[in-house]
Write a protein that holds these residues in place. Structure first.
Motif, short mmCIF file in Angstrom:
data_model
loop_
_atom_site.label_atom_id
_atom_site.label_comp_id
_atom_site.label_asym_id
_atom_site.label_seq_id
_atom_site.Cartn_x
_atom_site.Cartn_y
_atom_site.Cartn_z
N LEU A 175 -0.87 -12.42 -19.81
CA LEU A 175 -1.65 -12.57 -18.57
C LEU A 175 -1.97 -11.24 -17.89
CD1 LEU A 175 -0.44 -15.79 -16.69
CD2 LEU A 175 -2.67 -15.31 -17.69
N PRO A 176 -0.99 -10.35 -17.70
CA PRO A 176 -1.32 -9.08 -17.03
C PRO A 176 -2.39 -8.29 -17.77
CG PRO A 176 1.05 -9.41 -17.08
CD PRO A 176 0.45 -10.45 -17.98
N THR A 177 -2.28 -8.23 -19.11
CA THR A 177 -3.25 -7.48 -19.91
C THR A 177 -4.62 -8.13 -19.86
OG1 THR A 177 -1.47 -6.83 -21.41
CG2 THR A 177 -3.71 -6.56 -22.20
N ILE A 178 -4.64 -9.45 -19.96
CA ILE A 178 -5.92 -10.17 -19.92
C ILE A 178 -6.61 -9.98 -18.57
CG2 ILE A 178 -6.97 -12.47 -19.93
CD1 ILE A 178 -4.87 -13.31 -21.99
N SER A 179 -5.85 -10.15 -17.49
CA SER A 179 -6.45 -10.01 -16.16
C SER A 179 -6.97 -8.59 -15.93
CB SER A 179 -5.42 -10.37 -15.08
OG SER A 179 -4.28 -9.53 -15.16
N HIS A 180 -6.26 -7.60 -16.43
CA HIS A 180 -6.72 -6.20 -16.28
C HIS A 180 -7.98 -5.96 -17.10
CE1 HIS A 180 -6.82 -1.87 -17.34
NE2 HIS A 180 -6.44 -1.72 -16.07
N ASP A 181 -7.98 -6.45 -18.33
CA ASP A 181 -9.13 -6.21 -19.22
C ASP A 181 -10.39 -6.92 -18.73
OD1 ASP A 181 -10.32 -5.14 -21.59
OD2 ASP A 181 -10.15 -7.12 -22.52
N LEU A 182 -10.22 -8.12 -18.17
CA LEU A 182 -11.37 -8.90 -17.72
C LEU A 182 -11.62 -8.75 -16.21
CD1 LEU A 182 -10.90 -12.19 -19.80
CD2 LEU A 182 -12.25 -10.16 -20.34
N ARG A 183 -10.90 -7.81 -15.59
CA ARG A 183 -11.11 -7.46 -14.18
C ARG A 183 -10.97 -8.69 -13.26
NH1 ARG A 183 -14.64 -4.48 -17.19
NH2 ARG A 183 -14.56 -2.21 -16.92
N SER A 184 -9.85 -9.35 -13.39
CA SER A 184 -9.56 -10.52 -12.55
C SER A 184 -8.13 -10.45 -12.08
CB SER A 184 -9.79 -11.82 -13.33
OG SER A 184 -8.85 -11.93 -14.38
N SER A 185 -7.78 -11.28 -11.14
CA SER A 185 -6.40 -11.33 -10.66
C SER A 185 -5.54 -12.12 -11.63
CB SER A 185 -6.35 -11.98 -9.28
OG SER A 185 -6.71 -13.35 -9.37
N THR A 186 -4.24 -11.89 -11.57
CA THR A 186 -3.31 -12.63 -12.42
C THR A 186 -3.35 -14.12 -12.08
OG1 THR A 186 -1.87 -10.70 -12.57
CG2 THR A 186 -0.92 -12.82 -13.17
N ALA A 187 -3.48 -14.42 -10.79
CA ALA A 187 -3.54 -15.83 -10.36
C ALA A 187 -4.75 -16.52 -10.96
CB ALA A 187 -3.58 -15.89 -8.83
N PRO A 205 -16.06 -12.72 -23.47
CA PRO A 205 -16.30 -11.48 -22.72
C PRO A 205 -15.92 -11.59 -21.25
CG PRO A 205 -18.36 -12.65 -23.01
CD PRO A 205 -17.31 -13.47 -23.73
N THR A 206 -15.77 -12.80 -20.75
CA THR A 206 -15.46 -13.00 -19.33
C THR A 206 -14.36 -14.03 -19.17
OG1 THR A 206 -17.08 -14.79 -19.02
CG2 THR A 206 -17.87 -12.51 -18.71
N LEU A 207 -13.72 -14.04 -18.01
CA LEU A 207 -12.64 -14.99 -17.76
C LEU A 207 -13.11 -16.44 -17.78
CD1 LEU A 207 -9.67 -15.44 -17.13
CD2 LEU A 207 -10.22 -15.23 -14.69
N PRO A 208 -14.25 -16.79 -17.13
CA PRO A 208 -14.69 -18.18 -17.20
C PRO A 208 -14.90 -18.68 -18.63
CG PRO A 208 -15.85 -17.04 -15.46
CD PRO A 208 -15.09 -16.00 -16.21
#
Length: 432
Positions: free
Chosen positions: A48-60, A111-114
């Motif tokens: 989760l931390p790596t994914i949120s950083h890479d996709l520029r989103s919050s961990t929540a 490419p994006t969180l959604p």
């Protein structure tokens, strides 16, 4: 006995008659699928931390990856389970695994969180389609004397995948990217799809109910209804309480993150031990004409003792010993439930197992919410965790009482048409 011209053939999709050998080669392929599915299930958490950083989103926000999978699985499971009881098992297994592959490949490419969240929903849909059909196949195709072993090994391998999947996935992500673990699982499962589609050929199940009412039909049987309730209650205590294990062990004993990882390995090992142990016991109980649901009562009470000791002990070794007992009993309970519920009504195996998985997720959600409102490790917390186990034992006793009232002769533990087909095959195949 070979049917004569005056005897109709066995019903399609009926359980393996006595004397039939368990196809362990085919089961090994299904166990491999379970291993990869188990490995993928908890893969998101450490990433989760790596994914949120890479996709520029919050961990929540990234945590919705877990929610999308679980919610899709829980909702789609009972709907797909009804359909899975009407078609050849391999169709749902192969197509479900194929969807699981697509979901993981999309996760690797998102490419994006959604889009990543949507891909996880596709993965959950694939799991909801494939897993109940696999459980049903294991129950139907195994020799009666080995059915408990066949089902429990599936649970053991699934747990083993969860244990090894997180460290292996984290290692791969550390060497390359968080995308590669998803790609690796997708590639691994893709190799199984052609074999699943060709090697699992068999008869189409019969007896599955039709119409919208078929979705809730399992709840009309008191044995099934109470069994599903027992699953929800035990999992509320087992995994709902474990949600706060990190807080408990770090706060009370000062364990570091690395040490908590070792605790996680202990939990996984205990689950594998419990699942493996119960297969042998279930088969012995059935061979003696008993009902394996008695084991569920026993495991629920053992779980209760283990979880109370684990969350109240002030000595680390005592707490870890309680944790080990807690997850041995929890793994054994889960395997026993899967074995019982996959055989209690042969006409709706996949539907019942789908509901069992849905109730497991519902129980985890309820347990986490209720326990989260209490002080972790306090008297109220320990009481509620133990109460879930006691309630699960009582629900299992209710199943036992209901089974006695609706006792069916051993030769009727098949599809109705098979029971009419031959009166010579009267050996028990599993308890109704």
């Amino acid at each position: 006995m070979t049917p004569t011209s005056t005897q109709p053939p066995p019903a399609r999709g009926a359980p393996a008659p006595p004397g039939v050998r368990t196809p362990w080669g085919r089961f090994a392929l299904l166990y491999a699928v379970f291993f990869l599915m188990g490995a993928e299930m908890y893969l998101v958490s450490p990433l989760l931390p790596t994914i949120s950083h890479d996709l520029r989103s919050s961990t929540a926000a990234a945590a919705a990856l877990v929610t999308s999978y679980v919610v899709t699985y829980a909702i789609a499971g009972p709907l797909l389970g009804v359909w899975a009881d009407r078609v050849e098992r391999r169709m749902f297994i192969a197509w479900g695994v194929a969807l699981f592959v697509v979901g993981n490949v999309l996760c690797a490419l998102a490419p994006t969180l959604p889009l990543l969240i949507a891909a996880r929903a596709v993965t959950g849909l694939g799991g909801a389609a494939a897993a109940p059909a696999i459980w049903a196949y294991l129950a139907e195709r195994s020799a009666p004397a080995q059915r408990g072993k066949a089902v429990s090994w599936g649970a053991s391998i699934y747990s083993l995948g969860q244990v090894l999947g997180v460290p292996l996935g984290t290692l791969v992500a550390g060497l390359a990217s968080w995308r590669w673990p998803f790609a690796a699982i997708g590639i691994g499962l893709a190799c199984t799809v052609p074999v699943l589609a060709t090697r699992l050929r068999g008869a189409r199940p019969t007896g599955g109910a039709r119409g919208i009412g078929a979705i809730v039909r399992p709840w009309a049987d008191r044995r099934i209804r109470l069994g599903l309730l027992a699953t929800a209650l035990l999992q509320a205590g087992r995994l709902g309480t474990y949600t706060f294990a990190g807080v408990l062990f770090s706060g009370r004993f000062g364990l570091t993150l690395g040490e908590l990882g070792l605790v996680g390995l202990l939990v996984g090992f205990a689950s594998v031990v419990g699942s493996t142990l119960t297969g042998h016991l279930v088969d012995r109980v059935r061979q003696r004409g008993g009902q394996e649901i008695r084991l569920s009562v026993l495991w629920a009470m053992v779980f209760t003792a283990g979880v109370v000791v684990a969350v109240t002990a002030t000595a680390l070794w005592v707490s870890l010993a309680g944790l080990f007992v807690w997850f041995v009993a929890g793994g054994a309970f889960y395997s026993t439930q899967q074995s019982y519920l996959s055989t209690v009504d042969p006409t709706q195996r996949a539907a019942v197992v789908s509901w069992n998985n849905a109730m497991m997720n519902a129980g985890i959600a309820v347990g986490t919410s209720l326990l989260g409102a209490l002080t972790v490790g306090g008297a109220g917390f320990a009481t509620l965790a133990g109460a879930f186990g006691v309630a699960a034992a009582l629900a299992s006793l209710g199943v036992l009482a209901a089974a006695r009232k609706t006792a069916v002769p051993h030769h009727l533990d098949r599809c109705p048409a098979q029971s009419r087909a031959s009166t010579s095959h009267t050996t028990a195949e599993g308890h109704s």
